[in-house]
Design a protein around this motif. Structure first.
Motif, mmCIF file in Angstrom:
data_model
loop_
_atom_site.group_PDB
_atom_site.id
_atom_site.type_symbol
_atom_site.label_atom_id
_atom_site.label_comp_id
_atom_site.label_asym_id
_atom_site.label_seq_id
_atom_site.Cartn_x
_atom_site.Cartn_y
_atom_site.Cartn_z
ATOM 1 N N GLY A 122 64.949 40.393 38.868
ATOM 2 C CA GLY A 122 64.642 38.970 38.974
ATOM 3 C C GLY A 122 64.876 38.412 40.359
ATOM 4 O O GLY A 122 64.230 37.442 40.763
ATOM 5 N N THR A 123 65.815 39.020 41.105
ATOM 6 C CA THR A 123 66.119 38.582 42.467
ATOM 7 C C THR A 123 66.222 39.802 43.368
ATOM 8 O O THR A 123 67.315 40.227 43.749
ATOM 9 N N PRO A 124 65.095 40.408 43.722
ATOM 10 C CA PRO A 124 65.130 41.567 44.616
ATOM 11 C C PRO A 124 65.520 41.164 46.043
ATOM 12 O O PRO A 124 65.643 39.974 46.348
ATOM 13 N N ARG A 125 65.704 42.173 46.899
ATOM 14 C CA ARG A 125 66.121 41.894 48.280
ATOM 15 C C ARG A 125 65.179 40.941 48.998
ATOM 16 O O ARG A 125 65.608 40.166 49.862
ATOM 17 N N THR A 126 63.906 40.981 48.646
ATOM 18 C CA THR A 126 62.909 40.165 49.331
ATOM 19 C C THR A 126 63.232 38.681 49.267
ATOM 20 O O THR A 126 62.895 37.922 50.185
ATOM 21 N N VAL A 127 63.877 38.249 48.188
ATOM 22 C CA VAL A 127 64.184 36.820 48.032
ATOM 23 C C VAL A 127 65.086 36.329 49.150
ATOM 24 O O VAL A 127 64.966 35.194 49.609
ATOM 25 N N SER A 128 66.001 37.179 49.612
ATOM 26 C CA SER A 128 66.918 36.776 50.685
ATOM 27 C C SER A 128 66.414 37.149 52.069
ATOM 28 O O SER A 128 67.028 36.758 53.068
ATOM 29 N N LEU A 129 65.307 37.886 52.142
ATOM 30 C CA LEU A 129 64.828 38.383 53.432
ATOM 31 C C LEU A 129 63.520 37.752 53.899
ATOM 32 O O LEU A 129 63.342 37.500 55.084
ATOM 33 N N ALA A 130 62.574 37.526 52.976
ATOM 34 C CA ALA A 130 61.232 37.104 53.387
ATOM 35 C C ALA A 130 61.111 35.617 53.720
ATOM 36 O O ALA A 130 60.531 35.266 54.755
ATOM 37 N N PRO A 131 61.606 34.695 52.898
ATOM 38 C CA PRO A 131 61.434 33.270 53.216
ATOM 39 C C PRO A 131 62.206 32.875 54.476
ATOM 40 O O PRO A 131 63.246 33.467 54.794
ATOM 41 N N PRO A 132 61.748 31.865 55.201
ATOM 42 C CA PRO A 132 62.431 31.441 56.425
ATOM 43 C C PRO A 132 63.796 30.808 56.171
ATOM 44 O O PRO A 132 64.621 30.735 57.077
ATOM 45 N N LEU A 133 64.040 30.346 54.937
ATOM 46 C CA LEU A 133 65.331 29.770 54.564
ATOM 47 C C LEU A 133 65.896 30.540 53.384
ATOM 48 O O LEU A 133 65.240 30.682 52.349
ATOM 49 N N HIS A 134 67.109 31.053 53.545
ATOM 50 C CA HIS A 134 67.822 31.708 52.446
ATOM 51 C C HIS A 134 68.942 30.787 51.982
ATOM 52 O O HIS A 134 69.816 30.425 52.768
ATOM 53 N N VAL A 135 68.895 30.403 50.722
ATOM 54 C CA VAL A 135 69.930 29.565 50.131
ATOM 55 C C VAL A 135 70.745 30.433 49.179
ATOM 56 O O VAL A 135 70.203 31.002 48.227
ATOM 57 N N ALA A 136 72.042 30.544 49.436
ATOM 58 C CA ALA A 136 72.909 31.385 48.611
ATOM 59 C C ALA A 136 74.009 30.539 47.984
ATOM 60 O O ALA A 136 74.590 29.672 48.636
ATOM 61 N N LEU A 137 74.267 30.808 46.725
ATOM 62 C CA LEU A 137 75.367 30.158 46.019
ATOM 63 C C LEU A 137 76.446 31.191 45.759
ATOM 64 O O LEU A 137 76.154 32.314 45.344
ATOM 65 N N VAL A 138 77.698 30.827 46.010
ATOM 66 C CA VAL A 138 78.806 31.730 45.716
ATOM 67 C C VAL A 138 79.897 30.930 45.020
ATOM 68 O O VAL A 138 80.238 29.823 45.422
ATOM 69 N N HIS A 139 80.411 31.482 43.921
ATOM 70 C CA HIS A 139 81.487 30.821 43.190
ATOM 71 C C HIS A 139 82.815 31.099 43.883
ATOM 72 O O HIS A 139 83.121 32.239 44.245
ATOM 73 N N ALA A 140 83.619 30.062 44.053
ATOM 74 C CA ALA A 140 84.869 30.192 44.812
ATOM 75 C C ALA A 140 85.798 31.239 44.213
ATOM 76 O O ALA A 140 86.510 31.928 44.944
ATOM 77 N N HIS A 141 85.792 31.379 42.884
ATOM 78 C CA HIS A 141 86.727 32.327 42.278
ATOM 79 C C HIS A 141 86.339 33.780 42.517
ATOM 80 O O HIS A 141 87.108 34.682 42.190
ATOM 81 N N THR A 142 85.159 34.020 43.102
ATOM 82 C CA THR A 142 84.743 35.393 43.401
ATOM 83 C C THR A 142 85.066 35.801 44.840
ATOM 84 O O THR A 142 84.720 36.917 45.242
ATOM 85 N N LEU A 143 85.698 34.939 45.614
ATOM 86 C CA LEU A 143 85.966 35.246 47.014
ATOM 87 C C LEU A 143 87.153 36.199 47.142
ATOM 88 O O LEU A 143 88.178 36.034 46.476
ATOM 89 N N HIS A 144 87.011 37.189 48.025
ATOM 90 C CA HIS A 144 88.064 38.154 48.316
ATOM 91 C C HIS A 144 88.535 37.972 49.757
ATOM 92 O O HIS A 144 87.794 37.468 50.608
#
Length: 244
Positions: free
Chosen positions: A151-173
């Protein structure tokens, strides 16, 4: 022999005095080293959030925090204000569905529902932004860990000129070692992980720094906080990577 054993075998050949050290003993020594590091430099969740934000901002990413209830509306408004008209995202995920529901009518939510060969031109020419949900994050280096899927292959974060990423705070290391330990990478690595630390940049041409040559020109990161993010280690001297 797996790849790890082959690499260690070559290192032992180069340093025969270490040949009798087992893999388990090497793991123990590495864990002990990092446990001491964490004990001397404890990090609460808030400190990890601040470290991630600082490192990503230094790498020219746009980073902000939002609570679990308000982030979809905030992000939808920012996307519309930035002129995004076609957004690539996976509506099968809770986050993707929440964002799609918050988008204004003039922002079209598109899904990756067909092989790239069938819509390559449309993908590269008309999609303004791609939305992903990070598996986790590494605070010390300002790195997001993405685990691509159908559903979200690498292309989603690579091809568009803007990459929007969400990260949940409790997953931070705290660092890469903590991530590998907490997520038990040694028990079964995914076939592919993408590590993102800001927009694409290169200095290949006349040593002039340019953005967007090999990926997105801009990266936005939303750090989501909420009820699930209560920090059990806030008053302890270790984080989750050292405690395991």
């Amino acid at each position: 022999m797996n790849a790890r054993e082959r690499i260690l075998g070559r290192l032992r050949s180069a340093a025969p005095s270490a040949a009798d050290v087992s893999i388990d003993e090497l793991d123990r020594r590495i864990d002990a080293h990092y446990a001491g590091h964490y004990a001397m430099q404890p990090q609460s969740m808030q400190q990890r959030i601040e470290a991630l934000q600082t490192a990503l901002t230094a790498a020219h990413a746009d980073v902000w925090c939002a609570d679990i209830a308000s982030w979809p509306a905030q992000l939808a408004a920012r996307l519309a204000a930035d002129g995004v008209r076609r957004l690539l995202l996976d509506t099968a995920t809770p986050e993707g569905a929440a964002l799609a529901a918050a988008l204004p009518p003039d922002v079209d939510a598109r899904t990756y529902a067909q092989p790239i060969e069938r819509w390559k031109a449309e993908l590269f020419d008309t999609i303004d932004a791609g939305f992903t949900v990070a598996r986790s994050g590494i605070a010390s280096t300002g790195t997001l860990i993405l685990a691509p899927d159908a559903g979200t292959p690498r292309t989603v974060s690579l091809a568009p000129p803007l990459h929007v990423a969400l990260v949940h705070a409790h997953t931070l290391h705290a660092d890469l070692h903590a991530a590998a330990r907490a997520e038990r990478w040694r028990d079964g690595m995914p076939t592919n992980l993408v590590l993102v630390s800001g927009p694409s940049k290169t200095s290949d041409i006349q040593q002039t720094l340019a953005y967007g040559a090999h990926g997105p020109r801009k990266v936005w990161v939303v750090i989501v906080t909420g009820a699930a993010d209560a920090d059990p280690d806030a008053d302890k001297t270790t984080n989750e990577g050292a405690a395991r």
